[in-house]
Design a protein around this motif. Sequence first.
Motif, PDB file in Angstrom:
ATOM      1  N   ARG A   1       0.817  -1.209   0.000  1.00 54.21           N
ATOM      2  CA  ARG A   1       0.000   0.000   0.000  1.00 54.21           C
ATOM      3  C   ARG A   1       0.856   1.267   0.000  1.00 54.21           C
ATOM      4  O   ARG A   1       0.326   2.379  -0.097  1.00 54.21           O
TER       5      ARG A   1
ATOM      6  N   ARG B   1      -2.366  -0.155  -5.384  1.00 49.83           N
ATOM      7  CA  ARG B   1      -2.012  -0.195  -3.966  1.00 49.83           C
ATOM      8  C   ARG B   1      -2.924  -1.180  -3.213  1.00 49.83           C
ATOM      9  O   ARG B   1      -4.142  -1.071  -3.253  1.00 49.83           O
ATOM     10  N   GLY B   2      -2.309  -2.133  -2.542  1.00 52.84           N
ATOM     11  CA  GLY B   2      -3.057  -3.119  -1.772  1.00 52.84           C
ATOM     12  C   GLY B   2      -3.788  -4.147  -2.602  1.00 52.84           C
ATOM     13  O   GLY B   2      -4.593  -4.918  -2.064  1.00 52.84           O
TER      14      GLY B   2
END
Length: 392
Positions: free
Chosen positions: A109, A160-161
């Motif tokens: 992240r 992200r993530g």
Amino acid sequence: MDDRTSKTAQPQAGASRPDPAHDPAHGPALVFFSGGTALRETARQLIRHTHNATHIITPFDSGGSSAELRRIFAMPAVGDIRNRLMALADLTAPGSRELFALFTYRLSRRESGPALRAELVRIAQGAHVLVSLVPEPARSHLMARFGLFLDAMPEDFDLRGASVGNVALTAGWLAHGRRLAPAIDEVAGLVSARGLVRPVVDGDMHLAAELEDGTVMKGQHRLTGKETGPIASPVARIWLTDSLDTAAPASVSMDESLADLIAKADLICYPVGSFYSSVVANLLPDGVGAAVARCPGPKVFVPNPGGDPELLGHGVERQAVLLRHYLAASGASCGACALDHILVDGRVPYPGGLDPARLAALGLRVIDRPLLADEPGRFDPVRLVRALVSLV
């Protein structure tokens, strides 16, 4: 809901070893209406008893990394589906542990967009350590799938993530003409999942809800409170909509083949989990209640003794009445043919109260079993599975 831990989840040792007392390949046909996380440990224990359970999962999540996939591809949410597939994985099968590690891995992240894209490229090229450990022919197949995703992914996609398992399911969805069932079966086959996983509908639908104070909420992520804070007023009603841009009700029917699986089940379970966003959400499509009513087996509600922020104090009786209400709206002809058993642990207090006499007056059979572990409000998955199987 979709579990949002980063990096790689660790499988429990021995979680997938079958019960030697019988052959789970010939176990009972159970149906669960649920989301992803709350039933995860129970699903891992379930495969010791049966490989014939059907897990009907809500595809309406609008938060986390699922939100980005849905924004870009206008698709159902796959995070809870991936979660359940991993819970059902047979970790004794060749290559299954390596695939489990890959599918439960999340990109950082904190890294920049270019760095995350570069990592996904390494995954698609087989240069990532987690991919290099996957045996052939699964490795080459997945490399092609990740390559397909990269080709379809726009430059502004937020990685992200991102869950690698969600990416794999999305790539399969694209490869199979935007159909989710074959994509699910593809991943299920790779990890030797011991059970069938299906979305209640294969469509780009969202949840909407009106609270008792008149507030209208669009999006499952707002109802659960995981990203926006808990709701401040009880839910008055909940429905499906075509988009996060509108609260207008939308009608959708469940697939007839899934309806037949429900009707032929030995037992149907409305399990512990987020009451509205996981359980009731599954009952909204047209035909669900009608399919449940056709099933001659017990229909069992397992209320949550640990509390649920979506309920704001509704007791077990009120929850049972609401389940019957939504099942009737999707086709059940009577309350008793949609829900007839309540499985509880009478040793503990339930939020909002548990009155066996009032439940019995509704025509519900109250089954009192020791279900909880030593930790307050937490089910012992072994006890819960044994209690459910004993009802078949």
